[in-house]
Scaffold this motif. Structure first.
Motif, PDB file in Angstrom:
ATOM      1  N   LYS A  27       0.824  -1.212   0.000  1.00 47.80           N
ATOM      2  CA  LYS A  27       0.000   0.000   0.000  1.00 47.80           C
ATOM      3  C   LYS A  27       0.857   1.259   0.000  1.00 47.80           C
ATOM      4  O   LYS A  27       0.536   2.252  -0.684  1.00 47.80           O
ATOM      5  N   GLU A  28       1.956   1.258   0.743  1.00 46.03           N
ATOM      6  CA  GLU A  28       2.836   2.428   0.775  1.00 46.03           C
ATOM      7  C   GLU A  28       3.458   2.688  -0.593  1.00 46.03           C
ATOM      8  O   GLU A  28       3.565   3.841  -1.029  1.00 46.03           O
ATOM      9  N   ASP A  29       3.861   1.625  -1.283  1.00 51.74           N
ATOM     10  CA  ASP A  29       4.421   1.798  -2.626  1.00 51.74           C
ATOM     11  C   ASP A  29       3.378   2.351  -3.589  1.00 51.74           C
ATOM     12  O   ASP A  29       3.655   3.277  -4.363  1.00 51.74           O
ATOM     13  N   VAL A  30       2.177   1.789  -3.557  1.00 54.97           N
ATOM     14  CA  VAL A  30       1.111   2.267  -4.440  1.00 54.97           C
ATOM     15  C   VAL A  30       0.776   3.720  -4.133  1.00 54.97           C
ATOM     16  O   VAL A  30       0.607   4.546  -5.048  1.00 54.97           O
ATOM     17  N   THR A  31       0.698   4.067  -2.862  1.00 61.20           N
ATOM     18  CA  THR A  31       0.333   5.416  -2.459  1.00 61.20           C
ATOM     19  C   THR A  31       1.331   6.439  -2.982  1.00 61.20           C
ATOM     20  O   THR A  31       0.948   7.509  -3.482  1.00 61.20           O
ATOM     21  N   PHE A  32       2.617   6.124  -2.892  1.00 62.33           N
ATOM     22  CA  PHE A  32       3.630   7.043  -3.420  1.00 62.33           C
ATOM     23  C   PHE A  32       3.508   7.179  -4.935  1.00 62.33           C
ATOM     24  O   PHE A  32       3.449   8.282  -5.478  1.00 62.33           O
ATOM     25  N   LEU A  33       3.466   6.050  -5.612  1.00 62.65           N
ATOM     26  CA  LEU A  33       3.508   6.078  -7.077  1.00 62.65           C
ATOM     27  C   LEU A  33       2.257   6.684  -7.698  1.00 62.65           C
ATOM     28  O   LEU A  33       2.307   7.199  -8.825  1.00 62.65           O
ATOM     29  N   SER A  34       1.138   6.632  -6.997  1.00 65.70           N
ATOM     30  CA  SER A  34      -0.117   7.167  -7.554  1.00 65.70           C
ATOM     31  C   SER A  34      -0.509   8.494  -6.915  1.00 65.70           C
ATOM     32  O   SER A  34      -1.654   8.933  -7.050  1.00 65.70           O
ATOM     33  N   ASP A  35       0.431   9.154  -6.244  1.00 63.03           N
ATOM     34  CA  ASP A  35       0.145  10.459  -5.666  1.00 63.03           C
ATOM     35  C   ASP A  35       0.047  11.528  -6.759  1.00 63.03           C
ATOM     36  O   ASP A  35       0.726  11.449  -7.786  1.00 63.03           O
ATOM     37  N   ASP A  36      -0.785  12.531  -6.545  1.00 58.31           N
ATOM     38  CA  ASP A  36      -0.929  13.632  -7.495  1.00 58.31           C
ATOM     39  C   ASP A  36       0.406  14.298  -7.814  1.00 58.31           C
ATOM     40  O   ASP A  36       0.595  14.846  -8.909  1.00 58.31           O
ATOM     41  N   ALA A  37       1.342  14.269  -6.864  1.00 55.75           N
ATOM     42  CA  ALA A  37       2.626  14.950  -7.059  1.00 55.75           C
ATOM     43  C   ALA A  37       3.404  14.393  -8.246  1.00 55.75           C
ATOM     44  O   ALA A  37       4.223  15.102  -8.844  1.00 55.75           O
ATOM     45  N   LEU A  38       3.153  13.141  -8.617  1.00 58.60           N
ATOM     46  CA  LEU A  38       3.855  12.534  -9.753  1.00 58.60           C
ATOM     47  C   LEU A  38       3.130  12.789 -11.079  1.00 58.60           C
ATOM     48  O   LEU A  38       3.592  12.347 -12.136  1.00 58.60           O
ATOM     49  N   GLU A  39       1.993  13.459 -11.002  1.00 57.86           N
ATOM     50  CA  GLU A  39       1.288  13.954 -12.188  1.00 57.86           C
ATOM     51  C   GLU A  39       1.040  12.890 -13.260  1.00 57.86           C
ATOM     52  O   GLU A  39       1.116  13.147 -14.454  1.00 57.86           O
ATOM     53  N   GLY A  40       0.740  11.678 -12.809  1.00 58.13           N
ATOM     54  CA  GLY A  40       0.321  10.633 -13.747  1.00 58.13           C
ATOM     55  C   GLY A  40       1.433   9.871 -14.441  1.00 58.13           C
ATOM     56  O   GLY A  40       1.158   9.043 -15.309  1.00 58.13           O
ATOM     57  N   ARG A  41       2.699  10.165 -14.112  1.00 58.70           N
ATOM     58  CA  ARG A  41       3.851   9.359 -14.556  1.00 58.70           C
ATOM     59  C   ARG A  41       3.897   9.154 -16.073  1.00 58.70           C
ATOM     60  O   ARG A  41       4.292   8.082 -16.543  1.00 58.70           O
ATOM     61  N   GLN A  42       3.527  10.134 -16.859  1.00 58.96           N
ATOM     62  CA  GLN A  42       3.609   9.971 -18.316  1.00 58.96           C
ATOM     63  C   GLN A  42       5.066   9.851 -18.745  1.00 58.96           C
ATOM     64  O   GLN A  42       5.956  10.497 -18.188  1.00 58.96           O
ATOM     65  N   THR A  43       5.320   9.000 -19.723  1.00 62.55           N
ATOM     66  CA  THR A  43       6.682   8.707 -20.174  1.00 62.55           C
ATOM     67  C   THR A  43       7.455   9.984 -20.505  1.00 62.55           C
ATOM     68  O   THR A  43       6.987  10.830 -21.263  1.00 62.55           O
ATOM     69  N   GLY A  44       8.633  10.088 -19.902  1.00 65.65           N
ATOM     70  CA  GLY A  44       9.530  11.204 -20.179  1.00 65.65           C
ATOM     71  C   GLY A  44       9.317  12.434 -19.332  1.00 65.65           C
ATOM     72  O   GLY A  44      10.109  13.381 -19.409  1.00 65.65           O
ATOM     73  N   THR A  45       8.283  12.459 -18.486  1.00 67.74           N
ATOM     74  CA  THR A  45       7.994  13.641 -17.672  1.00 67.74           C
ATOM     75  C   THR A  45       8.763  13.597 -16.353  1.00 67.74           C
ATOM     76  O   THR A  45       9.323  12.568 -15.963  1.00 67.74           O
ATOM     77  N   ASP A  46       8.763  14.739 -15.653  1.00 65.98           N
ATOM     78  CA  ASP A  46       9.404  14.792 -14.336  1.00 65.98           C
ATOM     79  C   ASP A  46       8.747  13.821 -13.367  1.00 65.98           C
ATOM     80  O   ASP A  46       9.419  13.250 -12.504  1.00 65.98           O
ATOM     81  N   GLY A  47       7.434  13.644 -13.504  1.00 64.27           N
ATOM     82  CA  GLY A  47       6.735  12.699 -12.627  1.00 64.27           C
ATOM     83  C   GLY A  47       7.206  11.277 -12.831  1.00 64.27           C
ATOM     84  O   GLY A  47       7.388  10.524 -11.868  1.00 64.27           O
ATOM     85  N   GLU A  48       7.426  10.886 -14.080  1.00 65.75           N
ATOM     86  CA  GLU A  48       7.935   9.537 -14.324  1.00 65.75           C
ATOM     87  C   GLU A  48       9.362   9.400 -13.806  1.00 65.75           C
ATOM     88  O   GLU A  48       9.735   8.366 -13.241  1.00 65.75           O
ATOM     89  N   LYS A  49      10.161  10.441 -13.970  1.00 63.17           N
ATOM     90  CA  LYS A  49      11.543  10.391 -13.474  1.00 63.17           C
ATOM     91  C   LYS A  49      11.580  10.253 -11.955  1.00 63.17           C
ATOM     92  O   LYS A  49      12.416   9.524 -11.405  1.00 63.17           O
ATOM     93  N   ALA A  50      10.668  10.952 -11.269  1.00 61.52           N
ATOM     94  CA  ALA A  50      10.591  10.826  -9.810  1.00 61.52           C
ATOM     95  C   ALA A  50      10.192   9.409  -9.411  1.00 61.52           C
ATOM     96  O   ALA A  50      10.707   8.847  -8.437  1.00 61.52           O
ATOM     97  N   ALA A  51       9.269   8.817 -10.175  1.00 61.65           N
ATOM     98  CA  ALA A  51       8.877   7.426  -9.913  1.00 61.65           C
ATOM     99  C   ALA A  51      10.056   6.484 -10.143  1.00 61.65           C
ATOM    100  O   ALA A  51      10.280   5.545  -9.367  1.00 61.65           O
ATOM    101  N   ALA A  52      10.826   6.729 -11.202  1.00 63.86           N
ATOM    102  CA  ALA A  52      12.009   5.896 -11.497  1.00 63.86           C
ATOM    103  C   ALA A  52      13.016   5.989 -10.361  1.00 63.86           C
ATOM    104  O   ALA A  52      13.586   4.972  -9.932  1.00 63.86           O
ATOM    105  N   ASP A  53      13.256   7.208  -9.845  1.00 66.55           N
ATOM    106  CA  ASP A  53      14.192   7.374  -8.728  1.00 66.55           C
ATOM    107  C   ASP A  53      13.699   6.642  -7.487  1.00 66.55           C
ATOM    108  O   ASP A  53      14.489   6.041  -6.748  1.00 66.55           O
ATOM    109  N   TYR A  54      12.409   6.700  -7.251  1.00 62.55           N
ATOM    110  CA  TYR A  54      11.822   6.001  -6.099  1.00 62.55           C
ATOM    111  C   TYR A  54      12.041   4.496  -6.217  1.00 62.55           C
ATOM    112  O   TYR A  54      12.479   3.832  -5.260  1.00 62.55           O
ATOM    113  N   ILE A  55      11.741   3.943  -7.384  1.00 59.77           N
ATOM    114  CA  ILE A  55      11.890   2.497  -7.586  1.00 59.77           C
ATOM    115  C   ILE A  55      13.362   2.083  -7.468  1.00 59.77           C
ATOM    116  O   ILE A  55      13.683   1.049  -6.866  1.00 59.77           O
ATOM    117  N   ALA A  56      14.258   2.908  -8.011  1.00 52.16           N
ATOM    118  CA  ALA A  56      15.693   2.620  -7.897  1.00 52.16           C
ATOM    119  C   ALA A  56      16.128   2.591  -6.435  1.00 52.16           C
ATOM    120  O   ALA A  56      16.903   1.715  -6.017  1.00 52.16           O
TER     121      ALA A  56
END
Length: 407
Positions: A27-56
């Motif tokens: 649940k904690e992983d899902v909550t972070f990755l689907s937070d509004d702050a990541l702005e939908g994680r569209q490929t190549g966006t800052d939101g996706e990059k933040a998600a990539a850093d989190y997963i790394a």
């Protein structure tokens, strides 16, 4: 929760340092990755990059090794397709019309001969990229089920598999560019960072967060190696399994199947929030996700002593899918195994809604044709054109209801 990306990420890093022994929940992983702050994680966006850093960072916390071309990351630059039949061009120079996606790869090295790949895509639709089913004002598509759910289960499996079932190595992969056409997984297969011939099999999780009350779980690719069906059956104590033979489907396992690698793809079904801003973390079945993770772990454990699985070609069911000029405007229940086609959602201002059809209705007749399953429904639907009208018969809680459809 609407934190800035920087604040949210720093909060996570602080937690990692102060609570080293604490496991991070699905649940904690899902909550972070689907937070509004990541702005939908569209490929190549800052939101996706933040998600990539989190997963790394999650991989690093789990003592996995970076297996990208830059630590845990495998960036790839491409020029988007201008028509659906065009091939994507990779490794082009960065410019105004290019996008850079980033796969994230964590490796558990057991000094084994072969490697199991366990993957899930982490990109989504941003504020409503192509593929969105949202008709209202511009809004963030958080993609909690699609596919923060799959990434969270993948990370949970990484934690389970540390120092266990050591007859294989494990490569955990979070794919970019799935929503744009399986781009990240396709790029990896063409530019692997391990010996692709030493990949034992691949497991993919895409939309595993909405296990329903009847516990229906679809597993695709069961025909891609002879032992898979019996292994799935042997460890199933919780699910109503819908098994599909084909290794080809609309998710990242297809890229690996096309490289002659056995695959299994896990899926809990579509729903009314699919590709809409309403796909949020509060709606997920976290107990169900944990049960799915345990099930996959047991399957991997069973196969631990089986060596490298033989690959088997399967029939490409997608080649038989008819092309449509019209639609009812419904979301089918792809996991329904009864007679007919059950409606799992109704789109606004479309033929089904105008005809008074409802969620839960089972289409049993369309025009003069009897509908017995999804394929028969698609075949008869493909015979209609815009401007046609016909009758539809649905089973509504045991009562046969007839309505007029105007395409």
């Amino acid at each position: 929760m609407k934190y800035s990306i920087v604040f949210l990420f720093l909060l996570f890093l602080t937690g990692c340092k102060s609570e080293v022994a604490k496991s991070i929940s699905i649940k904690e992983d899902v909550t972070f990755l689907s937070d509004d702050a990541l702005e939908g994680r569209q490929t190549g966006t800052d939101g996706e990059k933040a998600a990539a850093d989190y997963i790394a960072k999650r991989f690093e916390k789990l003592d996995a090794q970076g297996k990208g071309t830059n630590g845990f990351l495998q960036p790839f630059t491409f020029k988007p397709k201008t028509n659906p039949h065009q091939k994507v061009k990779y490794n082009v120079k960065e410019g105004d019309s290019t996008i850079t996606g980033t796969n994230v790869l964590g490796f558990i090295n057991n000094d084994a001969e072969n490697t199991i790949i366990i993957g899930a895509h982490y990109d989504h639709l941003g504020y409503g990229a192509e593929g969105s089913l949202h008709c209202g004002e511009k809004a963030i598509h958080n993609g909690a089920d699609d596919n923060a759910s799959g990434v969270a289960v993948m990370l949970n499996l990484a934690e389970k598999l540390k120092e266990k079932n050591t007859n294989n190595n494990y490569l955990f992969m979070a794919f970019s560019g799935e929503e744009m056409g399986l781009l990240g997984s396709n790029y990896f297969v063409k530019n692997p960072t391990i010996d692709i011939k030493k990949v034992n099999y691949m497991i993919n999780m895409d939309m595993v967060g909405r296990l329903k009350a009847d516990s229906t779980l679809a597993v695709y690719g069961v025909g891609t190696s002879p032992i898979l069906k019996q292994t799935l059956k042997a460890h199933n104590e919780n699910f109503k399994l819908i098994q599909k033979e084909s290794g080809i489907g609309p998710s990242d396992h297809t890229s690996f199947y096309n490289a002659d690698i056995p695959v299994l793809h896990f899926f809990t079904g579509q729903h009314e929030d699919y590709h809409k801003p309403s796909d949020d973390f509060e709606k997920l079945n976290y107990k169900g996700m944990q049960t799915i993770s345990n099930y996959i772990f047991n399957i991997i454990s069973d196969l631990n002593d089986n060596g490298k699985l033989p690959f088997r070609k399967t029939k490409n069911e997608s080649e038989e899918t008819p092309r449509f000029k019209v639609g009812l405007g419904v979301i089918p229940d792809y996991l329904f195994d009864g007679k007919g086609m059950r409606i799992d959602g109704i789109s606004e201002d479309k033929p089904a809604q105008k005809a008074g059809l409802q969620k839960g209705d089972i289409v049993v007749k369309l025009g003069d044709s009897v509908v017995v399953d999804m394929m028969s429904y698609m075949k008869v639907l493909a015979t209609f054109e815009k401007g046609n009208s016909t009758k539809v018969v649905v089973d509504r809680k045991g009562e046969m209801v007839e309505a007029n459809i105007e395409f």
